[in-house]
Design a protein around this motif. Structure first.
Motif, short mmCIF file in Angstrom:
data_model
loop_
_atom_site.label_atom_id
_atom_site.label_comp_id
_atom_site.label_asym_id
_atom_site.label_seq_id
_atom_site.Cartn_x
_atom_site.Cartn_y
_atom_site.Cartn_z
N LEU A 171 -48.04 -11.57 6.39
CA LEU A 171 -47.29 -10.38 6.80
C LEU A 171 -47.95 -9.11 6.27
O LEU A 171 -48.10 -8.13 6.99
CB LEU A 171 -45.84 -10.44 6.32
N THR B 270 -43.50 -6.42 1.72
CA THR B 270 -42.98 -7.46 2.60
C THR B 270 -42.06 -8.37 1.80
O THR B 270 -42.29 -8.62 0.61
CB THR B 270 -44.11 -8.31 3.23
N LEU C 199 -44.80 -10.82 15.50
CA LEU C 199 -44.05 -11.29 14.33
C LEU C 199 -42.81 -12.07 14.73
O LEU C 199 -42.41 -13.00 14.03
CB LEU C 199 -43.67 -10.11 13.43
#
Length: 183
Positions: free
Chosen positions: A33, A42, A137
């Protein structure tokens, strides 16, 4: 999202099912991420027994429970180009306290239940997260949720740097209602 970032997500997504350690899986997800998003911070928020557990960045420092609560309650990803300028979120204490600009949160769901969310933010960049990043994502989160759920059957609770945040949930009636709804 760059081609290199997309390839990194695809590469990790292919490896998720083969990971045998929940701690390593969570670390790999956070690393991916961070690498692909350009986020300052994150987090992975996992819900277990109705309580959220946070892994990433500096635990709960600055995490917007208002944004997270909306994503979990509505079971939809959310990107805010400027949380401080968004009328729906600008008055939230969690947004004001961390002076959040860009925020992206994606639910982690299996076919049976919500198990948490991926959460990314940036306190200075406005519009840091694109729609193409969100789309990638979101697909990644689906695979990550399945891998996490599978490993959680073998490992009851994340250890290491995961932190129960019972105080936040216990004193915040909105968060308690959201978690009851998600269960």
């Amino acid at each position: 999202m760059s081609d290199l970032a997309a390839r990194k997500l695809v590469e990790l997504a292919g490896d998720l099912a083969s990971e045998t350690c929940l701690e390593r899986l969570l670390d790999r997800i956070l690393d991916a991420l961070t690498a692909v998003s350009g986020a300052e911070r994150t987090f992975i928020v996992l819900i277990e027994d109705g309580e959220p557990y946070v892994r990433g960045a500096s635990a709960t420092a600055g995490l917007s429970w208002t944004v997270l609560g909306r994503v979990l309650a509505e079971n939809r990803p959310l990107v805010l180009a400027d949380a401080m300028g968004d009328p729906s979120f600008s008055t939230a204490r969690s947004v004001q306290r961390a002076r959040l600009r860009s925020v992206c949160a994606i639910p982690l769901r299996t076919s049976l239940e919500a198990i948490g969310a991926l959460y990314l933010d940036h306190s200075t960049a406005v519009g840091a997260f694109s729609q193409s990043l969100l789309d990638s994502l979101h697909a990644f989160a689906t695979l990550a949720a399945l891998a996490i759920a599978s490993l959680r059957k073998q490992t009851p609770r994340p250890g290491g740097e995961s932190h129960p945040i019972e105080g936040i949930v216990a004193v915040d009636p909105v968060m308690r209602r959201i978690l009851k709804t998600v269960k």
